[in-house]
Design a protein around this motif. Structure first.
Motif, short mmCIF file in Angstrom:
data_model
loop_
_atom_site.label_atom_id
_atom_site.label_comp_id
_atom_site.label_asym_id
_atom_site.label_seq_id
_atom_site.Cartn_x
_atom_site.Cartn_y
_atom_site.Cartn_z
N GLN A 1 31.37 41.57 34.31
CA GLN A 1 30.76 40.65 35.02
C GLN A 1 30.31 39.57 34.30
OE1 GLN A 1 27.98 42.46 38.00
NE2 GLN A 1 28.88 44.40 37.57
N VAL A 2 29.51 39.86 33.23
CA VAL A 2 28.66 38.89 32.36
C VAL A 2 29.90 37.60 31.80
CG1 VAL A 2 27.55 38.23 30.29
CG2 VAL A 2 27.02 40.32 31.76
N LEU A 3 31.16 38.38 31.29
CA LEU A 3 32.10 37.61 30.66
C LEU A 3 32.72 36.61 32.06
CD1 LEU A 3 33.64 36.76 28.32
CD2 LEU A 3 35.35 38.78 28.92
N VAL A 4 32.97 37.29 33.01
CA VAL A 4 33.63 36.55 34.13
C VAL A 4 32.68 35.40 34.53
CG1 VAL A 4 34.40 36.50 36.77
CG2 VAL A 4 34.91 38.38 35.25
N ALA A 5 31.33 35.56 34.77
CA ALA A 5 30.26 34.53 35.02
C ALA A 5 30.26 33.50 33.99
CB ALA A 5 29.11 35.16 35.28
N VAL B 1 30.40 36.89 41.87
CA VAL B 1 31.33 38.05 40.92
C VAL B 1 31.10 39.51 41.38
CG1 VAL B 1 31.39 38.95 38.53
CG2 VAL B 1 30.89 36.64 38.99
N ARG B 2 32.17 40.27 41.14
CA ARG B 2 32.09 41.45 42.11
C ARG B 2 31.36 42.46 41.35
NH1 ARG B 2 36.52 42.42 45.84
NH2 ARG B 2 36.23 44.60 45.60
N LYS B 3 30.55 43.24 42.08
CA LYS B 3 29.42 44.11 41.53
C LYS B 3 30.31 45.40 40.81
CE LYS B 3 25.85 41.84 42.15
NZ LYS B 3 26.38 40.59 42.91
N PRO C 1 32.77 46.45 35.52
CA PRO C 1 31.72 46.83 34.60
C PRO C 1 30.86 45.69 34.03
CG PRO C 1 34.11 47.32 33.74
CD PRO C 1 34.21 46.48 35.09
N LEU C 2 29.59 45.96 33.64
CA LEU C 2 28.49 44.90 33.63
C LEU C 2 29.06 43.79 32.51
CD1 LEU C 2 25.85 43.83 34.18
CD2 LEU C 2 24.88 45.36 32.69
N GLY D 1 27.49 35.04 19.60
CA GLY D 1 28.73 34.87 18.76
C GLY D 1 29.73 35.42 19.29
N SER D 2 29.86 36.12 20.53
CA SER D 2 31.12 36.59 21.00
C SER D 2 31.78 35.61 22.03
CB SER D 2 30.58 37.82 22.07
OG SER D 2 30.00 38.87 21.24
N ARG D 3 32.88 36.09 22.43
CA ARG D 3 33.77 35.21 23.24
C ARG D 3 32.92 34.69 24.46
NH1 ARG D 3 37.74 37.45 25.53
NH2 ARG D 3 38.10 39.33 24.65
N SER D 4 33.12 33.46 24.96
CA SER D 4 32.30 33.13 26.32
C SER D 4 33.51 32.82 27.30
CB SER D 4 31.67 31.95 26.07
OG SER D 4 32.25 30.66 25.57
N PHE D 5 34.78 33.11 26.77
CA PHE D 5 35.95 33.13 27.84
C PHE D 5 36.76 34.22 27.87
CE2 PHE D 5 34.83 28.55 26.75
CZ PHE D 5 34.72 28.13 27.89
N ILE D 6 37.08 34.62 28.92
CA ILE D 6 38.31 35.43 29.17
C ILE D 6 39.40 35.42 28.25
CG2 ILE D 6 39.73 36.72 30.83
CD1 ILE D 6 37.57 36.56 32.85
N HIS D 7 39.95 36.38 27.74
CA HIS D 7 41.31 36.08 26.73
C HIS D 7 42.34 36.74 27.83
CE1 HIS D 7 44.02 35.64 23.74
NE2 HIS D 7 43.10 35.22 22.73
N PRO D 8 43.28 35.85 28.00
CA PRO D 8 44.35 36.31 29.03
C PRO D 8 45.40 37.34 28.44
CG PRO D 8 44.08 34.02 29.43
CD PRO D 8 43.43 34.26 28.23
N TYR D 9 45.43 37.50 26.99
CA TYR D 9 46.29 38.56 26.39
C TYR D 9 45.84 39.73 26.21
CZ TYR D 9 49.33 34.40 24.90
OH TYR D 9 50.13 33.27 24.93
N PHE D 10 44.26 39.74 26.10
CA PHE D 10 43.70 40.96 25.73
C PHE D 10 42.77 41.50 27.00
CE2 PHE D 10 43.82 38.71 21.60
CZ PHE D 10 44.66 39.59 20.94
N ASP D 11 42.08 40.91 27.90
CA ASP D 11 41.23 41.26 28.80
C ASP D 11 41.72 41.85 30.00
OD1 ASP D 11 38.86 40.73 27.04
OD2 ASP D 11 38.86 38.69 27.81
N ASP D 12 41.19 43.19 30.39
CA ASP D 12 42.07 43.91 31.38
C ASP D 12 41.29 43.05 32.66
OD1 ASP D 12 42.83 45.73 33.14
OD2 ASP D 12 41.36 47.13 32.78
N VAL D 13 41.82 42.15 33.30
CA VAL D 13 41.50 41.30 34.37
C VAL D 13 42.36 41.23 35.52
CG1 VAL D 13 39.98 39.91 33.04
CG2 VAL D 13 42.36 39.39 33.24
N ASN D 14 43.47 41.96 35.54
CA ASN D 14 44.30 41.95 36.60
C ASN D 14 43.83 43.17 37.68
OD1 ASN D 14 46.21 40.21 35.72
ND2 ASN D 14 47.59 41.82 34.95
#
Length: 286
Positions: free
Chosen positions: A198-202, A189-191, A194-195, A155-168
């Motif tokens: 990693q799951v969210l990126v995949a 996916v880079r090891k 944070p785990l 029930g959680s997001r399956s996609f990264i959210h560009p306004y919220f997620d720390d992905v820079n």
């Protein structure tokens, strides 16, 4: 790939109130639902767009019949397609056509994105049809791949959210295997992430069909790298490594995870590939 981008400049609730203030049709419905819409916008922000614990509003609670609930759902979705002299036309156009991005923040493909993706789909969450925080600039391909998909089995997001997620930060690496002139590639996916990330990126990569798109892009882009190496070796002014480092810095200005930046960085992290580019036979080039 994906990048964290600035939130929309306009306040989402202010825009919502301006839109509702223009409503003439169905005034009774919008009067009933307005306070809960504002509260939902706050909840969306607090939960960073995660649907867990945030089920869609039950529109039947604000109308007098099932048929009216169905019709008002269409009304809410229709707010996303305003006439030019109505709110939020200008706000949507600013996000869609004046976002100043140099790569898609959803996948990282070079080029300014010209469409908007509803992170929580408006067909499921019509109350967020014009929530600016729910609208992310995206390329046509990403929007077409995501469609109404938005959550995982938990029930959680399956996609990264560009306004919220720390992905820079670097999110994944391209692995090159011999023969290095025409390498076989794979993705990792880079090891060091944070785990949970990693799951969210995949999940994100799979959901936008990233790999099939990138493999095609790689074929032409890698030939450009061979040319860079060949020119550096012929000119003798800079090493191949320095030339690729310079190309990487230019690409990273578009986004740390734009496709060219990922490719250059992956090569710079691989001593064997660098050794080939510095000393191997680049048979297709002088």
């Amino acid at each position: 790939m994906v990048a964290k981008i600035p939130r929309p400049e306009e306040d989402c609730i202010d825009v919502l109130n301006l839109v509702l203030g223009e409503r003439v049709k169905f005034r009774k419905f919008y009067g009933r639902i307005a306070p809960d819409l504002s509260a939902r916008y706050v909840l969306y922000d607090d939960q960073k767009g995660c649907p867990s614990g945030m089920p869609p509003l039950v529109l039947r609670d604000y109308v007098d019949s099932d048929a009216e609930a169905t019709a008002r759902k269409k009304s809410l979705i229709g707010l996303y397609d305003p006439e030019e002299d109505k709110y939020p036309y200008n706000e949507l156009e600013k996000l869609r056509k004046k976002n100043k991005l140099l790569a898609c923040p959803v996948c990282g493909e070079p080029g300014r994105p010209r469409t908007l993706d509803h992170c929580l789909p408006k067909t499921t969450y019509p109350e967020f049809a014009i929530n600016l925080l729910n609208l992310v600039p995206a390329c046509d391909w990403c929007q077409g791949e995501k469609l109404a998909d938005y959550k995982n089995a938990a029930g959680s997001r399956s996609f990264i959210h560009p306004y919220f997620d720390d992905v820079n930060r670097p999110l994944y690496t391209i692995i090159l295997e011999q023969p290095y002139l025409t390498p076989v590639i794979s993705l990792e996916v880079r090891k060091d992430l944070p785990l949970e990330l990693q799951v969210l990126v995949a999940s994100h990569l799979e959901g936008i069909d990233f790999w099939e798109r990138f493999k095609e892009y790689f074929e032409s882009s890698y030939q450009s790298i061979i040319r860079i190496a060949s020119l550096a070796r012929t000119g003798g002014q800079v090493t191949v490594t320095k030339a690729i480092q310079s190309a990487y810095l230019l690409a990273a200005d578009k986004g740390i995870n734009c496709w060219d930046a990922v490719l250059y960085r992956s090569i710079l992290d691989d001593d064997d590939v660098l050794d080939f580019l510095e000393n191997g036979k680049l048979s297709d080039f002088p």
